[in-house]
Scaffold this motif. Structure first.
Motif, PDB file in Angstrom:
ATOM      1  N   THR A 180      39.677  49.436  45.915  1.00 62.88           N
ATOM      2  CA  THR A 180      38.601  49.775  44.665  1.00 62.88           C
ATOM      3  C   THR A 180      37.071  49.491  45.418  1.00 62.88           C
ATOM      4  O   THR A 180      37.178  48.546  46.203  1.00 62.88           O
ATOM      5  CB  THR A 180      38.686  49.069  43.489  1.00 62.88           C
ATOM      6  N   TYR A 181      36.396  49.938  44.706  1.00 61.24           N
ATOM      7  CA  TYR A 181      34.918  49.756  45.240  1.00 61.24           C
ATOM      8  C   TYR A 181      34.439  48.229  45.449  1.00 61.24           C
ATOM      9  O   TYR A 181      34.144  47.841  46.517  1.00 61.24           O
ATOM     10  CB  TYR A 181      33.870  50.248  44.154  1.00 61.24           C
ATOM     11  N   PRO A 182      34.704  47.452  44.335  1.00 63.36           N
ATOM     12  CA  PRO A 182      34.326  46.131  44.286  1.00 63.36           C
ATOM     13  C   PRO A 182      35.167  45.356  45.461  1.00 63.36           C
ATOM     14  O   PRO A 182      34.666  44.398  46.181  1.00 63.36           O
ATOM     15  CB  PRO A 182      34.914  45.432  42.817  1.00 63.36           C
ATOM     16  N   GLU A 183      36.461  45.792  45.565  1.00 67.23           N
ATOM     17  CA  GLU A 183      37.424  45.134  46.858  1.00 67.23           C
ATOM     18  C   GLU A 183      36.775  45.315  47.928  1.00 67.23           C
ATOM     19  O   GLU A 183      36.888  44.496  48.795  1.00 67.23           O
ATOM     20  CB  GLU A 183      38.884  45.590  46.526  1.00 67.23           C
ATOM     21  N   ALA A 184      36.304  46.627  48.076  1.00 68.23           N
ATOM     22  CA  ALA A 184      35.520  47.005  49.615  1.00 68.23           C
ATOM     23  C   ALA A 184      34.518  46.115  49.632  1.00 68.23           C
ATOM     24  O   ALA A 184      34.184  45.854  50.756  1.00 68.23           O
ATOM     25  CB  ALA A 184      35.346  48.660  49.561  1.00 68.23           C
ATOM     26  N   ILE A 185      33.512  45.978  48.717  1.00 68.54           N
ATOM     27  CA  ILE A 185      32.511  45.234  48.858  1.00 68.54           C
ATOM     28  C   ILE A 185      32.810  43.777  49.463  1.00 68.54           C
ATOM     29  O   ILE A 185      32.147  43.192  50.077  1.00 68.54           O
ATOM     30  CB  ILE A 185      31.672  45.274  47.590  1.00 68.54           C
ATOM     31  N   ARG A 186      33.806  43.310  48.607  1.00 63.00           N
ATOM     32  CA  ARG A 186      34.288  41.733  48.971  1.00 63.00           C
ATOM     33  C   ARG A 186      34.953  41.897  50.296  1.00 63.00           C
ATOM     34  O   ARG A 186      34.491  40.746  51.147  1.00 63.00           O
ATOM     35  CB  ARG A 186      35.194  41.424  47.912  1.00 63.00           C
ATOM     36  N   PHE A 187      35.420  42.874  50.625  1.00 60.65           N
ATOM     37  CA  PHE A 187      36.023  42.846  52.011  1.00 60.65           C
ATOM     38  C   PHE A 187      35.077  42.569  53.041  1.00 60.65           C
ATOM     39  O   PHE A 187      35.077  42.007  54.075  1.00 60.65           O
ATOM     40  CB  PHE A 187      36.979  44.210  52.314  1.00 60.65           C
ATOM     41  N   LEU A 188      33.862  43.463  52.897  1.00 58.33           N
ATOM     42  CA  LEU A 188      32.968  43.632  53.998  1.00 58.33           C
ATOM     43  C   LEU A 188      32.053  42.391  53.779  1.00 58.33           C
ATOM     44  O   LEU A 188      31.562  41.934  54.910  1.00 58.33           O
ATOM     45  CB  LEU A 188      32.230  44.989  53.633  1.00 58.33           C
ATOM     46  N   ALA A 189      31.748  41.757  52.605  1.00 58.70           N
ATOM     47  CA  ALA A 189      31.026  40.783  52.437  1.00 58.70           C
ATOM     48  C   ALA A 189      31.655  39.549  53.249  1.00 58.70           C
ATOM     49  O   ALA A 189      31.019  38.537  53.915  1.00 58.70           O
ATOM     50  CB  ALA A 189      30.907  40.277  50.870  1.00 58.70           C
ATOM     51  N   LYS A 190      32.919  39.404  53.203  1.00 61.93           N
ATOM     52  CA  LYS A 190      33.935  38.393  54.051  1.00 61.93           C
ATOM     53  C   LYS A 190      33.708  38.641  55.555  1.00 61.93           C
ATOM     54  O   LYS A 190      33.332  37.820  56.153  1.00 61.93           O
ATOM     55  CB  LYS A 190      35.246  38.297  53.575  1.00 61.93           C
ATOM     56  N   LYS A 191      33.826  39.743  55.888  1.00 64.01           N
ATOM     57  CA  LYS A 191      33.455  40.287  57.326  1.00 64.01           C
ATOM     58  C   LYS A 191      32.066  39.623  57.734  1.00 64.01           C
ATOM     59  O   LYS A 191      32.140  39.079  58.846  1.00 64.01           O
ATOM     60  CB  LYS A 191      33.880  41.644  57.424  1.00 64.01           C
ATOM     61  N   ASN A 197      41.482  45.568  37.286  1.00 61.97           N
ATOM     62  CA  ASN A 197      42.745  46.629  37.352  1.00 61.97           C
ATOM     63  C   ASN A 197      43.958  46.162  38.063  1.00 61.97           C
ATOM     64  O   ASN A 197      43.902  45.149  38.471  1.00 61.97           O
ATOM     65  CB  ASN A 197      42.086  48.000  37.891  1.00 61.97           C
ATOM     66  N   GLU A 198      44.940  47.016  37.863  1.00 61.55           N
ATOM     67  CA  GLU A 198      46.257  46.502  38.240  1.00 61.55           C
ATOM     68  C   GLU A 198      46.459  46.240  39.530  1.00 61.55           C
ATOM     69  O   GLU A 198      46.774  45.143  40.213  1.00 61.55           O
ATOM     70  CB  GLU A 198      47.283  47.505  37.717  1.00 61.55           C
ATOM     71  N   ARG A 199      45.804  47.024  40.630  1.00 59.24           N
ATOM     72  CA  ARG A 199      45.848  46.716  41.847  1.00 59.24           C
ATOM     73  C   ARG A 199      45.166  45.473  42.451  1.00 59.24           C
ATOM     74  O   ARG A 199      45.616  44.839  43.253  1.00 59.24           O
ATOM     75  CB  ARG A 199      45.257  47.863  42.692  1.00 59.24           C
ATOM     76  N   PRO A 259      30.398  52.870  55.564  1.00 62.89           N
ATOM     77  CA  PRO A 259      31.624  51.691  56.117  1.00 62.89           C
ATOM     78  C   PRO A 259      32.360  51.407  54.676  1.00 62.89           C
ATOM     79  O   PRO A 259      33.446  51.078  54.754  1.00 62.89           O
ATOM     80  CB  PRO A 259      30.646  50.421  56.471  1.00 62.89           C
ATOM     81  N   ILE A 260      31.808  51.416  53.301  1.00 67.11           N
ATOM     82  CA  ILE A 260      32.379  51.106  52.263  1.00 67.11           C
ATOM     83  C   ILE A 260      33.438  52.174  51.936  1.00 67.11           C
ATOM     84  O   ILE A 260      34.427  51.569  51.526  1.00 67.11           O
ATOM     85  CB  ILE A 260      31.148  51.036  51.048  1.00 67.11           C
TER      86      ILE A 260
END
Length: 658
Positions: free
Chosen positions: A78-89, A109-111, A67-68
């Motif tokens: 990015t990896y941290p963004e994906a973790i935060r995305f799933l944590a919120k879900k 990072n820039e993104r 899933p990540i």
């Protein structure tokens, strides 16, 4: 930024079927769920999700992961963004001390930084619309005049930008956002060190969201055209430039708000403008999206195909809208989707027609006026069919559109419809279609000839696991090297998939496998890395299972594990009940031991063949140089290698010609 404990909690909680279903319409097949791949264009589903294994894999393009990694790939996170995305879900709280601090934000990072500043901008424009005097008197009045309710304003995060040179930029700088970042996000324009101004001034703001609901860009409409105001005469509509997070050809306005309704109704209404989408949503037709001020693209069609295979195009009745509709229809057909069309009368667009006739009449018009693309195209071109030459051109255009459809049954039905409608022999239509398809086949053949000779027999294998030389040419050396590494992968498949199965002596199957391989190292570095890791874990009395590898933190190991452990076709659980045929299971210790022994012998044979080939090459070199001593040594090695090969063949039950 995020503790290992939180990451592990997200890994354990995130359900691959739930996560993928948010982006792709899946259908159950056996123990897996399938769909057309969201990462590449295809007509036949090759994308599979395995809830039991917690992974997904495309057997076409080779994309695979958990899933990540899916969220990272589909949302370009990015990896941290994906973790935060799933944590919120999954409502997993990330402790405040682990949230971003001011120092950490600057180190992002820039993104990630762009997403943060765009989110701030969206909130700023919303606040300006609701709480600033100018925002209420101009922006809010405009939206109220169009009939937009408070709920609609909230659903689409609509806002307003002040009619001032740098109101937003000043506010952002005051909050600590860097000017360089504001420029990269397309929010601020800087002429020199001392001159900067807001891109959007005196406009109502339409935030553009990605599929997960994050703001990635803005569309803006000016309400006043007074040249004396800041900036002078300006274009009516102004959009964000493309950035690291925004590519207009890959985004559909309103998809975030519409995706559930598209799934529910199994059709997507495709319109042109922001207000078309918003008005239809408010009227209860919430499965509408717009192409964000750009001509329809293949990427946008592929985006829709995640949720439905049916598109109804709603375009303006003016010549430009009609031309755009024809171009878009052919692209939709090419992508393998079903397309229908609604044309509005008197030059209306969906928004203006809806406001003129009301919600009920608009929905009724959609039902009655939706036609298949053949009827639509024929009606547009019918006026020119009195001229026989023009009629022939019209028919040819129709045939070209139908030929884009890959389903032969659909093509046959549509050719018959055109034949009856335009009074032309069906055989003539088929002949023209065959001519077009033949031309396309020749072009594809030419392209294929320009591709490298070697193709993997293991479809979907990540390219990093193919030797560089093998990708470039299929020489005997490269082919033998590939055979060796294929043998290694089969052994790893048994190790990773069934290494934790216990044999009668109480030891795991993986221990027996490595014991049989004690005299041979793997040639591919990733393969050897997996083998060494297993040995290290066993020294710590741990026995890794398949999930350990399919959820591995090393991306290369994870991809290889998924490729080896997920099969496109799996044996049905009801095989015995239906056909009374017993199929040995790899999990049965005796069957597994036999597989391991056979695979080890086959692998060692491929290694000996590879070594023999290299020795033969060196013998030829020695003969050319006249080095007799080296030639004799190599001949001796060749004899010993052939003895080993014969011994291995005897163990396998094969016959080797001397």
């Amino acid at each position: 930024m995020i503790s290992p404990a939180i990451i592990e909690q997200v890994r354990q909680t995130a359900d691959v079927l739930e996560v993928v279903s948010d982006f792709v319409s899946l259908k159950k097949r056996g123990s897996n769920w399938i769909a057309c791949c969201p990462f590449h264009q295809e007509k036949t589903p090759s994308f599979a999700v395995s809830p039991a294994k917690g992974i997904y894999k495309c057997f076409g393009c080779g994309k695979a992961g958990d899933p990540i990694s899916f969220v990272m790939e589909i949302e370009s996170l990015t990896y941290p963004e994906a973790i935060r995305f799933l944590a919120k879900k999954y409502h997993i709280d990330i402790p405040e001390e682990e949230e971003q601090t001011d120092e950490a934000r600057q180190a992002q990072n820039e993104r990630e930084s762009l997403m943060i500043v765009l989110g701030f901008a969206a909130r700023y424009y919303q606040e300006t619309l609701k709480n600033h005097e100018e925002g209420r008197s101009i922006g809010l009045s405009y939206f109220r005049e169009r009939g937009f309710t408070e709920a609609t304003l909230e659903a689409f995060d609509l806002g307003y930008s002040l009619e001032a040179w740098s109101a937003f930029t000043d506010a952002a700088l005051k909050k600590g956002y860097q000017l360089e970042l504001l420029e990269k996000a397309g929010l601020t324009i800087r002429k020199d060190e001392n001159k900067r101004y807001d891109r959007f001034r005196g406009r109502v703001i339409f935030p553009i969201h990605n599929v997960s609901g994050k703001v990635i860009a803005f569309g803006a409409r000016i309400l006043r055209t007074d040249p004396s105001k800041p900036g002078g005469a300006q274009p009516k509509y102004l959009n964000s430039p493309e950035t690291e997070v925004y590519n207009k050809s890959k985004v559909l306005y309103g998809l975030y708000q519409a995706k559930q309704a598209i799934r529910q109704h199994d059709v997507c209404y495709l319109v042109e403008g922001y207000t078309d989408v918003i008005s239809m949503h408010q009227a209860g037709v919430s499965n509408a999206v717009a192409s964000s001020g750009t001509s329809l693209t293949e990427e946008q069609i592929r985006l829709i195909s995640r949720y439905t295979q049916n598109i109804t195009v709603l375009y303006d009745g003016d010549p430009a809208g009609i031309k755009a509709s024809l171009r878009g229809i052919d692209m939709i057909l090419e992508a393998g989707l079903n397309v229908r069309v609604v044309n509005f009368p008197n030059g209306d667009d969906p928004d203006s027609y809806l406001r003129r006739v009301g919600n009920a009449a608009f929905k009724e018009y959609l039902q009655k006026s939706t036609v298949d693309f053949i009827t639509f195209k024929a009606s547009l071109l019918a006026a020119d069919t009195h001229d026989p030459f023009r009629k022939a051109e019209v028919i040819r255009e129709m045939v070209e559109s139908i030929t884009r459809i890959h389903d032969p049954i659909k093509r046959s039905v549509l050719f018959r419809q055109v034949s009856n409608m335009l009074e032309v022999e069906e055989d003539a239509l088929l002949a023209e279609s065959n001519r077009i398809r033949l031309q396309q086949a020749r072009k594809e053949s030419d392209r294929a000839e320009s591709q490298p000779e070697f193709t993997s027999a293991e479809g979907g294998l990540p390219e990093s696991f193919l030797p560089t030389e093998t990708r470039e040419a299929s020489t005997p050396h490269n082919t033998l090297q590939y055979e060796v590494e294929s043998g290694e992968r089969e052994l790893l498949r048994l190790l990773m998939g069934w290494g934790n199965v216990l044999f009668e002596d109480g030891y795991p199957a993986g221990d027996h496998l490595l014991e049989m391989l004690a005299d041979a190292d793997f040639t591919h570095p990733v393969h050897q890395k997996i083998r060494q890791e297993y040995a290290e874990l066993r020294n710590q009395t741990q026995v890794p299972d398949a999930a350990f590898y399919t959820q591995h933190s090393d991306g290369e190991i994870q991809k290889l594990a998924i490729h080896l452990l997920v099969r496109k076709e799996e044996l049905s659980d009801g095989w015995w009940e239906r056909f009374k045929i017993a199929i040995p299971s790899e999990t049965e210790p005796k069957t597994l031991l036999h597989l391991m022994e056979t695979s080890v012998l086959r692998y060692k044979t491929s290694v000996i063949r590879f070594m023999t080939h290299d020795v033969n090459e060196k013998i030829l070199e020695a003969q050319k140089s006249g080095d007799v001593d080296t030639e004799l040594q190599l001949m001796s090695m060749h004899i010993e290698l052939k003895k080993v090969e014969r011994a291995l063949a005897t163990s396998r039950g094969n016959v080797v010609i001397r």
